[in-house]
Write an enzyme that holds these catalytic residues in place. Structure first.
Site: not given
Ligand code: ADP
Length: 311
Positions: A31, A99, A101, A222, A224, A254, A257
């Protein structure tokens, strides 16, 4: 009137072990990353957590302030310390996290003297953002206090955003996490949910757990894929917004985030949900092209949010 955002959670000291065994010091927390990117995007944001009265807590506060994050709501607990983790990288480049924590000051944000004041202050924000990791810090009583605070935020016309970030080791058992996430999603106006988190937590019913809130609140699901897509559900809208291909993914720390920060900043600037998702992808796509959670300022993409232009 300025919209005021509060990000709730924990920032820990980070020690990265180098091949010779020496340790490089930094700090990190999900956060906090979101607060930092919100601040960089021009949003008035306070980080709400608890720290100790040690030199490292002081350094964190100074670093956050230098990034434009408001620190006046950070509680200081005498004699306490921030949590700490070490990142170990093996000979194949695989990183593991270790960790210390359990006694971190941040865990007592909603308990002890001063907790009532924190709750009262939080209820005055326009937008309060917390993650599944935030929830894992507080225990049953603390979570109940946070839930009550979120009800107070909404009663005053503010909004609550929840990012699922599920880390199994933060929870004594899965059932507690399942219940806490259900309650948090039911109390949120905006949910960032990772399909992977939902599946770990609820199995095949994962998506249904979040989609049952469609219509009532805004959902950013979100998924894959490479590059990944997000599905945004807001009112009658249900659109899928793919990310652009990133030439070299260096470090995905991040990603989620920073995505959340850019999405919220764009929504606060008046962008529609799909446009906000594009902003999220743009910032997250830049962040994963750099090592570490925090990219150099000069690398920040210009999302043109202050104009409030709608795409
Ligand atoms: P987290 O696991 O940190 O929540 P995500 O895997 O959901 O992150 O990815 C968050 C965002 O990061 C995606 O919605 C996209 O915008 C960007 N992102 C992550 N991996 C890729 C990738 N291989 N190519 C392009 N954008 C990516």
């Amino acid at each position: 009137m300025t919209t005021r955002v509060a990000c709730i959670g924990e920032c820990m000291m980070e020690l990265s072990e180098r091949p010779d065994g020496s340790l490089l010091r930094g700090y990190g927390g999900d956060t906090l990353n979101t607060a930092l990117y919100l601040a960089r995007l021009g949003v008035a944001v306070d980080y709400v957590t608890a720290l100790g009265d040690d030199p490292w807590s002081e350094e964190m506060l100074a670093a956050w302030a230098a990034e434009g994050i408001g620190t006046s709501r950070v509680r200081r607990l005498p004699g306490r310390m921030p949590g700490l983790y070490i990142i170990r990288t093996d000979e194949h480049g695989e990183r593991s996290f270790h960790y210390w924590r359990d006694s971190a000051a941040a865990r007592d944000l909603f308990s002890g003297p001063g907790a009532d004041e924190t709750r009262a202050v939080l209820s005055g924000y326009d937008l309060v953002y917390a993650s599944g990791i935030s929830l894992s810090l507080y225990g049953e009583a603390g979570r109940a206090a946070l839930a009550e605070t979120c009800r107070a935020v909404r009663a005053k016309g503010g909004r609550v955003a929840f990012d699922t970030n599920y880390r199994p080791r933060g929870w004594p058992d899965k059932a507690k996490a399942q219940a806490a996430f259900r309650d948090a999603m039911a109390a949120a106006d905006l949910i960032f949910a990772s399909a992977e988190d939902l599946e770990w937590l609820y199995g095949r019913e994962g998506e249904e757990e979040v989609l049952r809130h469609r219509g009532r609140c805004e959902i950013v699901l979100k998924g894959g894929g490479s590059p990944p897509s997000v599905r945004v559900l807001a009112g009658a809208e249900d659109v899928t917004v793919p990310a652009s291909t990133v030439a070299a993914v260096v470090d995905t720390t991040a990603a989620g985030d920073s995505f959340a920060a850019a999405y919220m900043a764009a929504r606060l600037a008046g962008r529609p949900p799909a446009g906000a998702a594009s902003c999220g992808h743009r910032l997250a796509g830049t962040v994963i092209g750099h090592r570490g959670a925090v990219i150099p300022r000069a690398a920040m993409p210009d999302l043109a949010l202050d104009s409030g232009n709608k795409p």
